[in-house]
Write a protein that holds these residues in place. Structure first.
Motif, PDB file in Angstrom:
ATOM      1  N   LEU A 132     -26.484  35.540  37.101  1.00 22.47           N
ATOM      2  CA  LEU A 132     -25.808  35.131  35.870  1.00 22.47           C
ATOM      3  C   LEU A 132     -25.043  33.828  36.104  1.00 22.47           C
ATOM      4  N   LEU A 133     -24.362  33.747  37.234  1.00 20.31           N
ATOM      5  CA  LEU A 133     -23.603  32.542  37.572  1.00 20.31           C
ATOM      6  C   LEU A 133     -24.533  31.350  37.783  1.00 20.31           C
ATOM      7  N   ASP A 134     -25.651  31.577  38.465  1.00 23.39           N
ATOM      8  CA  ASP A 134     -26.610  30.487  38.685  1.00 23.39           C
ATOM      9  C   ASP A 134     -27.159  29.952  37.366  1.00 23.39           C
ATOM     10  N   ALA A 135     -27.451  30.866  36.440  1.00 23.19           N
ATOM     11  CA  ALA A 135     -27.965  30.443  35.139  1.00 23.19           C
ATOM     12  C   ALA A 135     -26.929  29.622  34.375  1.00 23.19           C
ATOM     13  N   MET A 136     -25.666  30.032  34.464  1.00 27.10           N
ATOM     14  CA  MET A 136     -24.606  29.279  33.798  1.00 27.10           C
ATOM     15  C   MET A 136     -24.482  27.877  34.395  1.00 27.10           C
ATOM     16  N   LYS A 137     -24.567  27.770  35.717  1.00 24.45           N
ATOM     17  CA  LYS A 137     -24.449  26.465  36.373  1.00 24.45           C
ATOM     18  C   LYS A 137     -25.571  25.517  35.940  1.00 24.45           C
ATOM     19  N   ASN A 138     -26.719  26.078  35.608  1.00 25.60           N
ATOM     20  CA  ASN A 138     -27.871  25.258  35.237  1.00 25.60           C
ATOM     21  C   ASN A 138     -28.010  25.064  33.734  1.00 25.60           C
ATOM     22  N   HIS A 139     -27.054  25.566  32.962  1.00 23.96           N
ATOM     23  CA  HIS A 139     -27.088  25.339  31.516  1.00 23.96           C
ATOM     24  C   HIS A 139     -26.907  23.843  31.248  1.00 23.96           C
ATOM     25  N   PRO A 140     -27.626  23.284  30.269  1.00 22.97           N
ATOM     26  CA  PRO A 140     -27.530  21.844  29.992  1.00 22.97           C
ATOM     27  C   PRO A 140     -26.119  21.352  29.693  1.00 22.97           C
ATOM     28  N   SER A 141     -25.249  22.214  29.185  1.00 18.31           N
ATOM     29  CA  SER A 141     -23.880  21.800  28.892  1.00 18.31           C
ATOM     30  C   SER A 141     -22.988  21.813  30.122  1.00 18.31           C
ATOM     31  N   VAL A 142     -23.335  22.627  31.116  1.00 17.27           N
ATOM     32  CA  VAL A 142     -22.510  22.782  32.308  1.00 17.27           C
ATOM     33  C   VAL A 142     -22.983  21.896  33.453  1.00 17.27           C
ATOM     34  N   ARG A 143     -24.275  21.761  33.594  1.00 19.20           N
ATOM     35  CA  ARG A 143     -24.856  21.076  34.754  1.00 19.20           C
ATOM     36  C   ARG A 143     -24.281  19.675  34.986  1.00 19.20           C
ATOM     37  N   PRO A 144     -24.124  18.836  33.948  1.00 19.17           N
ATOM     38  CA  PRO A 144     -23.588  17.490  34.200  1.00 19.17           C
ATOM     39  C   PRO A 144     -22.144  17.485  34.715  1.00 19.17           C
ATOM     40  N   LEU A 145     -21.383  18.519  34.392  1.00 17.71           N
ATOM     41  CA  LEU A 145     -19.973  18.553  34.797  1.00 17.71           C
ATOM     42  C   LEU A 145     -19.798  18.844  36.283  1.00 17.71           C
ATOM     43  N   ILE A 146     -20.782  19.486  36.903  1.00 14.12           N
ATOM     44  CA  ILE A 146     -20.660  19.849  38.318  1.00 14.12           C
ATOM     45  C   ILE A 146     -21.699  19.133  39.180  1.00 14.12           C
ATOM     46  N   ALA A 147     -22.432  18.195  38.595  1.00 16.92           N
ATOM     47  CA  ALA A 147     -23.485  17.490  39.329  1.00 16.92           C
ATOM     48  C   ALA A 147     -22.916  16.822  40.578  1.00 16.92           C
ATOM     49  N   GLY A 148     -23.597  17.020  41.704  1.00 24.03           N
ATOM     50  CA  GLY A 148     -23.188  16.396  42.956  1.00 24.03           C
ATOM     51  C   GLY A 148     -22.042  17.083  43.666  1.00 24.03           C
ATOM     52  N   SER A 149     -21.590  18.213  43.153  1.00 19.63           N
ATOM     53  CA  SER A 149     -20.460  18.906  43.769  1.00 19.63           C
ATOM     54  C   SER A 149     -20.896  19.672  45.008  1.00 19.63           C
ATOM     55  N   GLU A 150     -19.923  19.967  45.857  1.00 14.36           N
ATOM     56  CA  GLU A 150     -20.158  20.755  47.063  1.00 14.36           C
ATOM     57  C   GLU A 150     -19.487  22.114  46.890  1.00 14.36           C
ATOM     58  N   VAL A 151     -20.285  23.182  46.997  1.00 18.97           N
ATOM     59  CA  VAL A 151     -19.746  24.537  46.847  1.00 18.97           C
ATOM     60  C   VAL A 151     -19.231  25.019  48.198  1.00 18.97           C
ATOM     61  N   LYS A 152     -17.944  25.378  48.240  1.00 18.03           N
ATOM     62  CA  LYS A 152     -17.346  25.812  49.498  1.00 18.03           C
ATOM     63  C   LYS A 152     -16.830  27.247  49.452  1.00 18.03           C
ATOM     64  N   GLU A 153     -16.892  27.878  48.290  1.00 12.73           N
ATOM     65  CA  GLU A 153     -16.327  29.223  48.198  1.00 12.73           C
ATOM     66  C   GLU A 153     -17.039  30.017  47.123  1.00 12.73           C
ATOM     67  N   TYR A 154     -17.328  31.275  47.436  1.00 16.14           N
ATOM     68  CA  TYR A 154     -17.892  32.220  46.464  1.00 16.14           C
ATOM     69  C   TYR A 154     -17.088  33.505  46.584  1.00 16.14           C
TER      70      TYR A 154
END
Length: 434
Positions: A256-278
Motif C-alpha cells: 500500500l505504501l509503495d503504491a502511494m509513493k508511485n502515485h502521480p501526485s506523490v512521486r514528484p515530491l519525493i523524487a531523488g530522495s534517500e529512504v533511511k527508515e521504515y
C-alpha cells in the motif's frame, strides 16, 4: 532494600513523559520504566506536535526542544488512481513568534523530553519491562514486577502509559485487548532530501512547513489515511488502515505504501530522495466508545493505552500529553490532601479529563469513526472517483457541448445516489459531524 515511590510511570512516550515530568517537577518521587533501548526507540509517529499542550507542561520548550518545521500550510487531497482533488489552507499568521504546530522526529524529541523528566528529578530506567502489576490483599495496585533482578518495585500509584498495544493493563484485566476494528496499522518511511529542495517542492522557506493528508483509492476501499509531513531535511511519508480491514482484504501494508509513493501526485515530491527508515505502529481508532475504565485502586491509564486519539482530526500527541498532565495533576491533588490513591480519590482524574478538550472532542465525534469504517468503500473509493470524474468533465475541452458534459456529470451523480446511497451518506456524515 525495598524502595517506595510516590508514582511509577510505565512508558516514556508523550503521555508517560508528560505525567512523569509533571509529577517530578512538583517534588514527587517518581520512577519511569521504558522497555526500549532509549525513550523514543519504540515510539513512531508522523509526527506533528501541538505547542499549546506542551507549553502547559514546559513553557519554555522552544529554547532547546528538537523541533523540525513550524506548519504554515495544510493540504487535504481526495485521490483516485491518477489524480487528486484538493483543498488547502495557508496563512502567514502561522509565522508567529510562538508557532502553534511543529513537525518533529520522535526519536529525537522523546530523548529531549526524557532528559527534561530526569532533570525534574525522576528516575528513568530504560530496557526495563514491567511484566505484572503487584496488588495487596484487597486488590489495590501497589507496584509493578519488572524483568530486572530484584523484580518488584512499589509505589502509591501506577500510571499506565504503555501505548495501545501494551500488555500490562490487559493482563491485569484493567482494559480489554484492542479489537481489530478499533486500531489502525500505519507504516511510514523517512525520505531524506536537501533542505532547499524540500522548500522548493512544497513552496515553503526557512523553518516553514507543509502537511499533506490524503484519502481515497490509495487505501483500496479500506478506511485509511495517507500523509506527507515536511521536516528540515526529510519527508515523513506513510499510510494507515484499520487492522480489521487488512485482515479482511489481506492487503499488504508495505505494498500500500509503495503504491502511494508511485502515485502521480506523490512521486514528484519525493523524487531523488534517500529512504533511511521504515517503521510500523498501531494507532487507536475506536474513539469515545472505545475508551476503557481510566482509573482504579492505585492506577490510572493515559494516552494511547486509554484509546485517547482523535482520528477524525488526526490528533494524538496533544491528547496524550494532556491526559498525562491531567492524571499527574489529579495525583498531586490527592497527595496534597494526604489522601490514599484509592479508586474514589483517583476518580478526580476522570472528572478533570471530562472537563478538558480531550473528552469533549472525542464525545462530540463519537459516531464518526463507525460511520466511516462501515461505509469505507463509498468514502474511500467510489466518491473519490466520482469527484475526479466531475472535475475531468469540467476541465477537459474537447469539442463536446457543455450541455452534454453537464448531463454526463448529472447522470454520474444520480447513479451514485442510487447505487451507493450518496444522499444518505451525506446526511449521516453531517449528523455525525454535528
Amino acid at each position: 532494600m525495598i524502595e517506595q515511590f510516590d508514582a511509577i510511570v510505565v512508558g516514556a512516550g508523550m503521555s508517560g513523559n508528560a505525567a512523569a515530568y509533571t509529577l517530578a517537577s512538583q517534588g514527587l518521587k517518581v520512577l519511569q520504566l521504558e522497555r526500549g533501548e532509549y525513550p523514543g526507540s519504540k515510539n513512531v509517529q508522523g509526527a506533528i506536535m501541538y505547542a499549546n499542550m506542551l507549553e502547559k507542561i514546559i513553557p519554555d520548550f522552544r529554547d532547546d526542544a528538537p523541533l523540525e518545521r513550524h506548519l504554515v500550510e495544510q493540504r487535504l487531497w481526495v485521490m483516485d488512481d491518477t489524480s487528486h482533488t484538493g483543498i488547502h489552507y495557508r496563512s502567514d499568521d502561522f509565522n508567529e513568534a510562538k508557532p502553534n504546530r511543529y513537525t518533529i522526529i520522535r526519536a529525537q524529541f522523546d530523548k529531549w523530553f526524557s532528559r527534561k523528566v530526569r532533570e525534574a528529578g525522576a528516575t528513568v530506567l530504560c530496557e526495563t519491562t514491567a511484566t505484572e502489576l503487584v496488588r495487596d490483599g484487597n486488590g489495590k495496585v501497589i507496584g509493578v514486577r519488572t524483568d530486572r533482578a530484584g523484580g518488584v518495585v512499589f509505589a502509591n500509584v501506577v500510571v499506565l502509559a504503555e501505548g495501545v498495544s501494551g500488555l500490562l493493563g490487559t493482563r491485569a484485566g484493567l482494559r480489554e485487548m484492542p479489537k481489530p476494528e478499533t486500531v489502525a496499522l500505519a507504516v511510514k518511511e523517512m525520505h531524506f532530501l536537501p533542505e532547499e529542495v524540500i522548500g522548493q517542492r512544497f513552496g515553503v522557506k526557512g523553518d516553514e512547513g507543509c502537511v499533506i493528508e490524503a484519502v481515497g483509492t490509495i487505501s483500496r476501499s479500506m478506511a485509511g489515511l495517507g500523509f506527507l509531513y515536511t521536516n528540515k531535511e526529510s519527508i515523513s511519508l506513510g499510510i494507515g488502515c484499520l487492522v480489521s480491514d487488512f485482515a479482511a482484504t489481506m492487503e499488504s501494508p508495505s505494498a500500500l505504501l509503495d503504491a502511494m509513493k508511485n502515485h502521480p501526485s506523490v512521486r514528484p515530491l519525493i523524487a531523488g530522495s534517500e529512504v533511511k527508515e521504515y517503521a510500523a505502529h498501531l494507532i487507536p481508532e475506536g474513539g469515545y466508545r472505545a475508551i476503557p475504565q481510566l482509573f482504579g485502586d492505585g492506577w490510572v491509564i493515559v494516552g494511547d493505552a486509554a484509546q485517547l486519539n482523535n482520528a477524525i482530526h488526526r490528533e494524538g500527541s496533544n491528547l496524550a500529553m494532556t491526559s498525562g498532565r491531567v492524571a499527574a495533576e489529579a495525583i498531586i491533588k490527592v497527595k496534597s490532601r494526604n489522601g490514599p490513591m484509592t479508586k474514589a480519590n483517583l476518580a478526580l482524574y476522570k472528572t478533570m479529563l471530562d472537563d478538558s478538550f480531550v473528552i469533549k472532542d472525542l464525545k462530540k465525534y463519537k459516531d464518526m469513526p463507525a460511520l466511516l469504517h462501515t461505509n469505507s468503500s463509498n468514502f474511500f473509493d467510489s466518491y473519490p472517483r466520482l469527484m475526479s470524474h466531475a472535475a475531468q468533465n469540467f476541465m477537459r475541452v474537447d469539442g463536446t457541448p457543455k450541455i452534454e458534459k453537464e448531463k454526463n456529470t448529472t447522470a454520474a451523480f444520480i447513479n451514485a445516489r442510487s447505487r451507493w446511497g450518496l444522499v444518505s451518506d451525506a446526511v449521516r456524515l453531517a449528523l455525525a459531524w454535528r
